[in-house]
Enzyme design. Sequence first.
Site, mmCIF file in Angstrom:
data_model
loop_
_atom_site.group_PDB
_atom_site.id
_atom_site.type_symbol
_atom_site.label_atom_id
_atom_site.label_comp_id
_atom_site.label_asym_id
_atom_site.label_seq_id
_atom_site.Cartn_x
_atom_site.Cartn_y
_atom_site.Cartn_z
ATOM 1 C CB SER A 1 17.751 -3.338 1.469
ATOM 2 O OG SER A 1 17.361 -4.791 1.296
ATOM 3 C CB THR B 1 -0.827 0.020 1.262
ATOM 4 O OG1 THR B 1 -0.051 -0.330 2.496
ATOM 5 C CG2 THR B 1 -2.134 -0.853 1.192
ATOM 6 C CG LEU C 1 12.266 -9.950 8.602
ATOM 7 C CD1 LEU C 1 12.960 -10.926 9.884
ATOM 8 C CD2 LEU C 1 10.827 -9.898 9.113
ATOM 9 C CB SER C 2 13.226 -3.986 6.117
ATOM 10 O OG SER C 2 12.304 -3.659 5.531
ATOM 11 C CG ASP D 1 10.635 -1.696 3.799
ATOM 12 O OD1 ASP D 1 9.432 -1.913 4.334
ATOM 13 O OD2 ASP D 1 11.053 -2.280 3.037
ATOM 14 N N GLY E 1 17.580 -11.139 3.007
ATOM 15 C CA GLY E 1 16.669 -11.887 2.107
ATOM 16 C C GLY E 1 15.509 -12.297 2.846
ATOM 17 C CB ALA E 2 14.275 -13.127 5.899
HETATM 18 C C1 GLA Z 1 9.130 -3.957 0.375
HETATM 19 C C2 GLA Z 1 9.353 -2.430 -0.026
HETATM 20 C C3 GLA Z 1 8.219 -1.744 0.931
HETATM 21 C C4 GLA Z 1 6.905 -2.283 0.707
HETATM 22 C C5 GLA Z 1 6.893 -3.600 0.940
HETATM 23 C C6 GLA Z 1 5.346 -4.231 0.665
HETATM 24 O O1 GLA Z 1 9.240 -4.168 1.720
HETATM 25 O O2 GLA Z 1 10.424 -2.205 0.469
HETATM 26 O O3 GLA Z 1 8.307 -0.557 0.412
HETATM 27 O O4 GLA Z 1 6.351 -1.780 -0.334
HETATM 28 O O5 GLA Z 1 7.556 -4.429 0.136
HETATM 29 O O6 GLA Z 1 4.506 -3.856 1.459
#
Ligand code: GLA
Length: 386
Positions: A127, A35, A124-125, A171, A121-122
């Site tokens: 990056s 979203t 959980l951000s 993220d 790569g899981a």
């Molecule tokens: C990744 C992207 C976010 C978001 C999600 C899906 O984590 O980095 O910006 O779009 O996917 O909700």
Amino acid sequence: MGEENLAGTFQHHYGGAHSICIQAPGRVNLIGEHTDYNDGFVFPAAIDRYVTVLASPRTDQVVRAYSVDFAQATEFSLSQIEPSKEAPWSNFVRGVLVQFQKRGLELPGANLLISGDVPIGAGLSSSAAIEVAVAETFRVLGDLEIDRAQIALLSQAAEHEFIGVKCGIMDQFISVLAQRGTALFLDCRDLSYSAVPVSEDLSIVVCNSAVERRLDSSEYNRRRSECEEAVKVLNQKYGGIHALRDASIEQLDAVKPQLSDVPYRRARHVISENNRVLAAVEALQAGKTQEFGELLYLSHRSLRDDYEVSCKELDVLVELARLAPGVVGARMTGAGFGGCTVNIVESKDVQGFCDSVQPAYEKETGIQCPIYVCRPSAGAGNCVKC
Ligand code: GLA
């Protein structure tokens, strides 16, 4: 690696002590998936897993960086920052520094040591955590005048321009602005937000499908353009529709004959997901836990059937969670195509939940499933352990 060892490793690499230690958390999204780039609502929490950067300034224009996790060093000049094929992890560093420069902010050279326990790569951000940790490190080292929302925005821009994923703002924003013990209800259009406490009686349990997130940027970016296709048709009919955020399900249904099936279903997910976020935030605030959990299941179904970003293993994890003790709700979290599920579990039942899901998942898929019980933590700042 513990903080003491990190300090020792820094000393070993650079022949002197670090001057600052900064950390930025990974995140789990409770609800509001895909979203953010539709100007919509999200409801993520930062987790107590971090990317940590130890740093000291240099007097020249050189950045030297060492990744503990990849056991690799790289070096570049601030006067010419190019992407690296040999050390791809360093592109998150390079990309962020380019964004500072684009904003006219003068950077110091630096020695960096980077390490993390956000699984890579899981979904959980990891990056965003490295981007934000690096951005925050240079803000402090260079004493730069830049506010926290801008740190998130420049980290996102780095991901767009240097990594090639046209991600939303969720993220990076949560990694910067999270508040301990809360999830952040964020409006991705104007970046207004409020922190909603998560009761200690509820635990955020993250189950890793151990299917490496196959988010190649092309699938993610394709979803984005499918949404844009739907916006175009909606706007032609109604005007004033700049993003799916502006449309209702009724309006979408009215233009169904002009839309092909795929963009129609993508838009149906986004519009209904925005409604679910609003309802979920209200339910959590009102202590209506069951209602909150139901919305998580509905979100998963919509991501699976309409947005088509789930996979067999994530579906299995959600179904197994339903049968486990203490579960309130479960869904895939993050971009999808592998990665993790988020489960809201009564805190007293967490052990029973894990004992139920873990062996059943292995039996059904042959894969072991790491589980992380997370506490919502604070956003980027000085390392709490130093
Ligand atoms: C990744 C992207 C976010 C978001 C999600 C899906 O984590 O980095 O910006 O779009 O996917 O909700």
